[in-house]
Write a protein that holds these residues in place. Structure first.
Motif, PDB file in Angstrom:
ATOM      1  N   VAL A  75       1.457  -1.523  -0.051  1.00 30.81           N
ATOM      2  CA  VAL A  75      -0.261  -0.138   0.476  1.00 30.81           C
ATOM      3  C   VAL A  75       0.675   1.025  -0.272  1.00 30.81           C
ATOM      4  O   VAL A  75       1.858   1.538   0.331  1.00 30.81           O
ATOM      5  CB  VAL A  75      -0.894   0.108   0.860  1.00 30.81           C
ATOM      6  N   VAL A  76       0.292   2.670  -0.130  1.00 34.49           N
ATOM      7  CA  VAL A  76       1.033   3.725  -0.077  1.00 34.49           C
ATOM      8  C   VAL A  76       0.139   4.081   0.911  1.00 34.49           C
ATOM      9  O   VAL A  76      -1.443   4.213   0.786  1.00 34.49           O
ATOM     10  CB  VAL A  76       1.102   4.674  -1.580  1.00 34.49           C
ATOM     11  N   VAL A  77       1.376   4.905   1.641  1.00 35.82           N
ATOM     12  CA  VAL A  77       0.279   5.624   3.342  1.00 35.82           C
ATOM     13  C   VAL A  77       0.577   7.115   3.161  1.00 35.82           C
ATOM     14  O   VAL A  77       1.724   7.256   2.764  1.00 35.82           O
ATOM     15  CB  VAL A  77       0.644   5.084   4.607  1.00 35.82           C
ATOM     16  N   LEU A 153       9.677   4.669   8.269  1.00 37.70           N
ATOM     17  CA  LEU A 153       8.390   5.402   7.167  1.00 37.70           C
ATOM     18  C   LEU A 153       7.092   5.887   7.411  1.00 37.70           C
ATOM     19  O   LEU A 153       6.858   7.554   7.089  1.00 37.70           O
ATOM     20  CB  LEU A 153       8.328   4.517   5.593  1.00 37.70           C
ATOM     21  N   LEU A 154       6.056   5.156   8.287  1.00 37.77           N
ATOM     22  CA  LEU A 154       5.369   5.629   8.735  1.00 37.77           C
ATOM     23  C   LEU A 154       5.308   7.322   9.454  1.00 37.77           C
ATOM     24  O   LEU A 154       4.641   7.928   9.649  1.00 37.77           O
ATOM     25  CB  LEU A 154       4.494   4.261   9.287  1.00 37.77           C
ATOM     26  N   THR A 155       6.042   6.863  11.102  1.00 40.43           N
ATOM     27  CA  THR A 155       6.526   8.125  11.252  1.00 40.43           C
ATOM     28  C   THR A 155       6.357   9.193  11.316  1.00 40.43           C
ATOM     29  O   THR A 155       5.837  10.065  11.286  1.00 40.43           O
ATOM     30  CB  THR A 155       6.840   7.634  12.339  1.00 40.43           C
ATOM     31  N   HIS A 179       0.129   2.870  17.653  1.00 44.73           N
ATOM     32  CA  HIS A 179       0.581   3.856  17.738  1.00 44.73           C
ATOM     33  C   HIS A 179      -0.157   5.065  16.959  1.00 44.73           C
ATOM     34  O   HIS A 179      -0.502   6.426  17.747  1.00 44.73           O
ATOM     35  CB  HIS A 179       1.421   4.610  16.585  1.00 44.73           C
ATOM     36  N   GLY A 180      -1.762   4.623  16.988  1.00 47.49           N
ATOM     37  CA  GLY A 180      -3.130   5.575  16.645  1.00 47.49           C
ATOM     38  C   GLY A 180      -2.701   5.839  15.152  1.00 47.49           C
ATOM     39  O   GLY A 180      -2.872   4.556  13.972  1.00 47.49           O
ATOM     40  N   GLY A 181      -2.373   7.306  14.362  1.00 52.25           N
ATOM     41  CA  GLY A 181      -1.472   6.989  13.270  1.00 52.25           C
ATOM     42  C   GLY A 181      -3.753   7.377  12.603  1.00 52.25           C
ATOM     43  O   GLY A 181      -3.235   6.786  11.566  1.00 52.25           O
ATOM     44  N   GLU A 182      -4.229   7.587  13.537  1.00 55.57           N
ATOM     45  CA  GLU A 182      -5.604   7.669  12.361  1.00 55.57           C
ATOM     46  C   GLU A 182      -5.388   8.539  11.409  1.00 55.57           C
ATOM     47  O   GLU A 182      -7.111   8.857  10.003  1.00 55.57           O
ATOM     48  CB  GLU A 182      -6.781   7.889  13.453  1.00 55.57           C
ATOM     49  N   SER A 183      -4.572   9.685  11.337  1.00 52.09           N
ATOM     50  CA  SER A 183      -4.357  10.587   9.889  1.00 52.09           C
ATOM     51  C   SER A 183      -4.121   9.986   8.249  1.00 52.09           C
ATOM     52  O   SER A 183      -3.675  10.455   7.616  1.00 52.09           O
ATOM     53  CB  SER A 183      -3.850  11.897  10.493  1.00 52.09           C
ATOM     54  N   LEU A 184      -3.733   8.672   9.065  1.00 58.18           N
ATOM     55  CA  LEU A 184      -2.667   8.149   8.139  1.00 58.18           C
ATOM     56  C   LEU A 184      -3.647   8.102   6.804  1.00 58.18           C
ATOM     57  O   LEU A 184      -4.664   6.555   7.974  1.00 58.18           O
ATOM     58  CB  LEU A 184      -1.812   7.132   8.079  1.00 58.18           C
ATOM     59  N   LYS A 185      -3.766   7.084   5.730  1.00 60.24           N
ATOM     60  CA  LYS A 185      -4.576   6.932   4.543  1.00 60.24           C
ATOM     61  C   LYS A 185      -3.859   5.900   4.021  1.00 60.24           C
ATOM     62  O   LYS A 185      -2.895   5.986   3.489  1.00 60.24           O
ATOM     63  CB  LYS A 185      -5.328   7.503   4.001  1.00 60.24           C
ATOM     64  N   ALA A 186      -4.571   4.196   3.523  1.00 62.86           N
ATOM     65  CA  ALA A 186      -3.550   3.443   2.451  1.00 62.86           C
ATOM     66  C   ALA A 186      -4.306   3.299   1.414  1.00 62.86           C
ATOM     67  O   ALA A 186      -5.161   3.632   1.422  1.00 62.86           O
ATOM     68  CB  ALA A 186      -3.154   2.755   3.180  1.00 62.86           C
ATOM     69  N   THR A 187      -3.848   3.837   0.109  1.00 69.22           N
ATOM     70  CA  THR A 187      -4.583   3.040  -0.855  1.00 69.22           C
ATOM     71  C   THR A 187      -3.813   2.526  -1.640  1.00 69.22           C
ATOM     72  O   THR A 187      -2.324   2.155  -1.268  1.00 69.22           O
ATOM     73  CB  THR A 187      -4.371   5.071  -2.321  1.00 69.22           C
ATOM     74  N   ALA A 188      -4.302   2.279  -3.024  1.00 71.31           N
ATOM     75  CA  ALA A 188      -3.136   0.832  -4.085  1.00 71.31           C
ATOM     76  C   ALA A 188      -3.377   1.468  -5.603  1.00 71.31           C
ATOM     77  O   ALA A 188      -4.521   1.237  -5.578  1.00 71.31           O
ATOM     78  CB  ALA A 188      -3.787  -0.791  -3.410  1.00 71.31           C
ATOM     79  N   PRO A 189      -2.354   1.416  -5.927  1.00 73.52           N
ATOM     80  CA  PRO A 189      -2.999   2.239  -7.716  1.00 73.52           C
ATOM     81  C   PRO A 189      -3.202   1.172  -8.058  1.00 73.52           C
ATOM     82  O   PRO A 189      -2.775   0.057  -8.759  1.00 73.52           O
ATOM     83  CB  PRO A 189      -1.183   2.305  -8.318  1.00 73.52           C
ATOM     84  N   GLY A 190      -4.496   1.626  -9.220  1.00 78.62           N
ATOM     85  CA  GLY A 190      -5.213   0.896  -9.713  1.00 78.62           C
ATOM     86  C   GLY A 190      -5.548   0.053  -8.856  1.00 78.62           C
ATOM     87  O   GLY A 190      -6.597  -0.325  -9.314  1.00 78.62           O
ATOM     88  N   SER A 191      -6.054   0.026  -7.475  1.00 74.56           N
ATOM     89  CA  SER A 191      -6.902  -0.659  -6.840  1.00 74.56           C
ATOM     90  C   SER A 191      -5.645  -1.713  -7.021  1.00 74.56           C
ATOM     91  O   SER A 191      -6.906  -3.185  -7.005  1.00 74.56           O
ATOM     92  CB  SER A 191      -8.566  -0.465  -6.369  1.00 74.56           C
ATOM     93  N   SER A 192      -4.680  -2.464  -7.207  1.00 71.52           N
ATOM     94  CA  SER A 192      -4.278  -3.460  -6.995  1.00 71.52           C
ATOM     95  C   SER A 192      -2.865  -3.558  -6.883  1.00 71.52           C
ATOM     96  O   SER A 192      -2.673  -2.789  -6.176  1.00 71.52           O
ATOM     97  CB  SER A 192      -4.341  -3.704  -9.473  1.00 71.52           C
TER      98      SER A 192
END
Length: 496
Positions: A75-77, A153-155, A179-192
């Protein structure tokens, strides 16, 4: 996966307990298995694709007990909901926008690589885009220090220090839980995404049935309700399940599968070679012709060659090791003898402190700038004997896992009546070259006087490369970038 294995209950009838080790790389595990010295009886890599690549490199074959114990995706976060990329090859090619670890060690980065390769295999992206992205990652990984972990990297994304991070869904899910991190969002390019499938292999050749019992116990647990719950808590998807039970980072995604083994092999070999540390011996021509003034400057060929080479050396990171020789003929050595070449600085790590607090990088600069003052105007060129000696020197000090390269810069050709011939030089290197521990040769012809035909003949016959350098800029570009070009060419040739 280690977190999940620790939750497997002990069977009171068999009393099998698991000693879990997560410190071994795929290469180390397979090397031990091939030699019969493996102390690990079972192996769970993050991907069957990684296992296949490692087994090919180790020249060994293991049969999986289970094709897949669990699954996760790349995923791209980011800190926003807006997807940044339409394809994985776009993410790989944008090193500023999307940071990631080393795919040789990091599961998220590896899955991103496999996703890009699958896109090209399916015709959804261009091979050129894949080469651009993987080449960028190879030449920048580890330059500023140890590659970052996924958690690091996530931090950094959460603190706004970097725009995006490429990690696995499992790591992202655990990070948010811890850690919480509720502001972080994950996507996958092309949903794949490519799927990491965690197969189970038997590495031990022992006939001890307890090993097979343990393997069965692991497989059965993963398929049980307790095992599926343990996988979910670790952020992993049970095999065959399209999404994490609690919704996780993403819902279902389109699995990306690479269908062209040649693209996979070529891309992975190219990355491995281009990202490897450099172990190089630089040999500078110190013959009389190098005192020739360069038109439009107040410097000689040697001055500009040294300036360019040393400027190039500043671009090499601390992970690299470089040494320096000069060559001519009948050079006076410290012990009073003479030789065709002089070993000025042995090959050592660039930031290694050597003497009086000086680093290897500083010693290279000092030795290089002193060469001009020691050149005689009529000194000839013992190119053949020196190149062979340099090749043997690097063979003797071969560094596993590094790109081992002899770099020779010269403005002429061999002029030494007592030396071996070009044919003897080529045949000797060919006979002594070890395909498992290859030493590459990079020849740089300085000025229009260099005999490029001879240099190219030697290079092509010995598995190397030769480049003309007609200006100081050419020297620096070749010196700093030629090694990457050599690595890419070798990777391409190896897979054709």
């Amino acid at each position: 996966m280690a977190q999940v294995l620790e939750k497997i209950p002990v069977d009171p009838e068999k009393c099998i307990t698991l000693d879990v080790n997560i410190g071994e790389s795929s290469e180390e595990v397979l090397s031990q298995a091939a030699s019969g010295s493996s102390y690990a009886n079972l192996w769970i890599p993050d991907s069957s694709t990684r296992a296949t690549l490692a087994m090919a490199d180790a020249k060994t074959e293991l049969t999986p007990i289970s094709d897949s114990l669990a699954q996760t995706i790349a995923v791209v976060v980011t800190a926003t909901d807006t997807p940044r990329f339409h394809h994985w090859t776009d993410a790989l090619a944008d090193g500023n926008a999307a940071k990631m670890g080393d795919p040789q060690q990091n599961s998220g980065a590896f899955a991103a690589f496999m996703s890009g390769i699958a896109e090209v295999s399916a015709g959804h992206s261009s091979p050129e885009k894949l080469v651009e992205g993987t080449g960028l990652r190879a030449t920048t990984i580890g330059v500023d220090g140890e590659p970052p972990t996924s958690e690091d990297l996530l931090t950094q994304v959460e603190k706004g220090e970097i725009p995006a991070a490429i990690v696995t869904e499992a790591v992202f899910t655990r990070y948010r839980a811890e850690h919480g991190g509720e502001s972080l969002k994950a996507t996958a390019p092309g949903s794949s995404s490519a799927i990491l499938d965690f197969p189970l292999y038997r590495t031990s050749t022992s006939t001890n049935s307890t090993i097979d019992d343990a393997a069965a116990q692991i497989s059965n647990f993963m398929a049980s309700d307790e095992g599926r719950q343990a996988l979910s808590e670790a952020g992993l998807r049970p095999t065959g399940q399209e999404a994490l039970e609690d919704g996780g980072a993403l819902g279902s995604v389109t699995p990306l599968t690479q269908t062209n083994p040649e693209i996979l092999k070529r891309t992975w070999l190219s990355y491995s070679m281009q990202s490897a540390p450099l172990n190089a011996l630089v040999i500078l021509d110190a013959s009389g012709s190098m005192l020739t003034p360069v038109e439009g400057t107040d410097k000689t060929r040697m001055d500009l060659t040294v300036d360019s080479a040393l400027a190039g050396s500043q671009l090499f990171p601390a992970r690299d090791s470089i040494g320096l020789w000069k060559f001519s003929r009948n050079l006076a050595l410290p012990d009073g003898c003479t030789a065709d070449y002089q070993k000025l600085v042995p090959v050592r790590g660039m930031e290694e402190e050597v003497t009086d607090g000086k680093t290897q990088r500083e010693l290279l600069q000092e030795a290089g700038t002193s060469i001009s003052g020691s050149i005689g105007s009529t000194d000839p060129t013992a190119l053949h004997d020196t190149l062979l000696a340099g090749f043997r020197e690097l063979k003797e000090h071969y560094e596993p896992g590094a790109a081992n390269v002899v770099i020779m810069l010269t403005d002429g050709e061999n002029y030494d009546e007592g030396s071996i011939s070009q044919e003897e030089l080529i045949s000797t290197i060919q006979a002594e070259q070890d395909s498992d521990e290859p030493v590459f040769i990079l020849l740089i012809g300085i000025s229009q006087d260099a005999n490029m035909e001879a240099l190219q003949t030697i290079a092509s016959a010995t598995g190397g490369e030769a480049y003309p350098a007609l200006s100081p800029t050419d020297v620096q570009v070749i010196f700093s970038e030629g090694l990457t070009q050599v690595a890419a060419e070798k990777a391409k040739e190896a897979t054709q």
